[in-house]
Design an enzyme around this catalytic site. Structure first.
Site, PDB file in Angstrom:
ATOM      1  N   ARG A 104      79.763  58.304  24.837  1.00  0.00           N
ATOM      2  CA  ARG A 104      80.151  59.347  23.895  1.00  0.00           C
ATOM      3  C   ARG A 104      79.035  59.513  22.872  1.00  0.00           C
ATOM      4  NH1 ARG A 104      85.520  61.773  22.897  1.00  0.00           N
ATOM      5  NH2 ARG A 104      86.092  61.093  24.979  1.00  0.00           N
ATOM      6  N   THR A 108      78.145  64.109  18.125  1.00  0.00           N
ATOM      7  CA  THR A 108      79.058  65.209  18.511  1.00  0.00           C
ATOM      8  C   THR A 108      80.416  64.694  18.982  1.00  0.00           C
ATOM      9  OG1 THR A 108      78.328  65.151  20.804  1.00  0.00           O
ATOM     10  CG2 THR A 108      77.070  66.551  19.297  1.00  0.00           C
ATOM     11  N   ASP A 200      84.254  41.558  25.660  1.00  0.00           N
ATOM     12  CA  ASP A 200      83.540  42.666  26.301  1.00  0.00           C
ATOM     13  C   ASP A 200      83.368  42.341  27.787  1.00  0.00           C
ATOM     14  OD1 ASP A 200      81.265  45.041  25.411  1.00  0.00           O
ATOM     15  OD2 ASP A 200      81.140  44.122  27.389  1.00  0.00           O
ATOM     16  N   ASP A 203      79.692  42.403  29.164  1.00  0.00           N
ATOM     17  CA  ASP A 203      78.904  41.258  28.703  1.00  0.00           C
ATOM     18  C   ASP A 203      79.333  39.977  29.410  1.00  0.00           C
ATOM     19  OD1 ASP A 203      77.312  42.687  27.009  1.00  0.00           O
ATOM     20  OD2 ASP A 203      78.458  42.236  25.200  1.00  0.00           O
TER      21      ASP A 203
HETATM   22  N1  URA Z   1      85.775  47.265  26.451  1.00  0.00           N
HETATM   23  C1  URA Z   1      85.736  45.931  26.698  1.00  0.00           C
HETATM   24  O1  URA Z   1      84.930  45.460  27.491  1.00  0.00           O
HETATM   25  N2  URA Z   1      86.599  45.131  26.041  1.00  0.00           N
HETATM   26  C2  URA Z   1      87.514  45.598  25.165  1.00  0.00           C
HETATM   27  O2  URA Z   1      88.284  44.825  24.605  1.00  0.00           O
HETATM   28  C3  URA Z   1      87.534  47.005  24.922  1.00  0.00           C
HETATM   29  C4  URA Z   1      86.677  47.809  25.588  1.00  0.00           C
END
Ligand code: URA
Length: 209
Positions: A104, A108, A200, A203
């Site tokens: 995103r 914008t 994440d 990650d």
């Molecule tokens: N994306 C992720 O990898 N973890 C989250 O908690 C939210 C979005």
């Protein structure tokens, strides 16, 4: 209205616990996500149409069933969606795989599709969009709009974990899309992370930070 299915099979839930655990390292995390994706694929494909065929066993002629030829397409959203793709492919090896990358624009707030490559016949395929973490629902929503714009007619969404906020967005914008989850969590925190979540996903899959 699209349905939401939480796949609460004991094996899925057991493995998800270790996926969530912050002490689970990258190698094990990746293996567990792959295993859960395969188990979820088993559940998601329960309603695929079948047709009768006739074969000869070593004993007699027998009428049995095969898949009715509905073609499947997987569309992982980059990059975390890749972590679930191989597991699904082990169960559905003939599936074609498209890739979609979106972000995103921070100014914008419009979705920017920075990569898309799809099978040429997406309008004939049952597409499974793969997004492990359905947080705000922004990427999945944009990806599904993008696929529909290109002719996709049948789409399912497969996620590991969702927040209620993300599910609402997809139900609102895409009432024709069924959503399959391993877990529906409590909420999003102020940074957009799912709580309790797993952190994440990209990650943790790829050992980046
Ligand atoms: N994306 C992720 O990898 N973890 C989250 O908690 C939210 C979005």
């Amino acid at each position: 209205m699209g349905n939401v299915f939480v796949l609460d099979h004991p094996l899925i839930q057991h493995k998800l616990t270790y996926i969530r655990d912050k002490n689970t390292g990258t190698k094990e995390f990746r293996e567990l996500v792959d295993e859960v994706a395969a188990l979820m694929a088993f559940e998601i494909t329960r309603d695929l149409p079948m047709e009768e065929t006739t074969i000869r066993t070593p004993v007699v002629e027998a009428k049995t069933k095969v898949l009715a030829g509905k073609k499947i397409g997987l569309v992982p959203i980059l990059r975390a969606g890749l972590g679930m793709t191989e597991g699904i492919l082990r169960l559905i090896p003939a599936a074609r795989v498209g890739h979609i990358g979106m972000y995103r624009d921070p100014e914008t707030m419009q979705p920017v599709e920075y990569y898309i490559k799809l099978p040429s016949d997406i309008e004939e395929r049952e597409l499974i969009v793969i997004d492990p973490m359905l947080a705000t629902g922004g990427s999945a929503n944009d990806a599904i709009h993008s696929l529909k714009k290109r002719g996709a007619k049948q789409i399912r969404l497969m996620c590991l974990i969702a927040a209620p906020e993300g599910v609402e967005v997809i139900k609102e914008e895409h009432p024709d899309v069924d959503i399959y989850l391993a877990a529906m969590d409590e909420k999003l925190d102020d940074h957009g992370y799912i709580v309790p979540g797993l952190g994440d996903a990209g990650d943790r899959l790829y050992g980046t930070k």
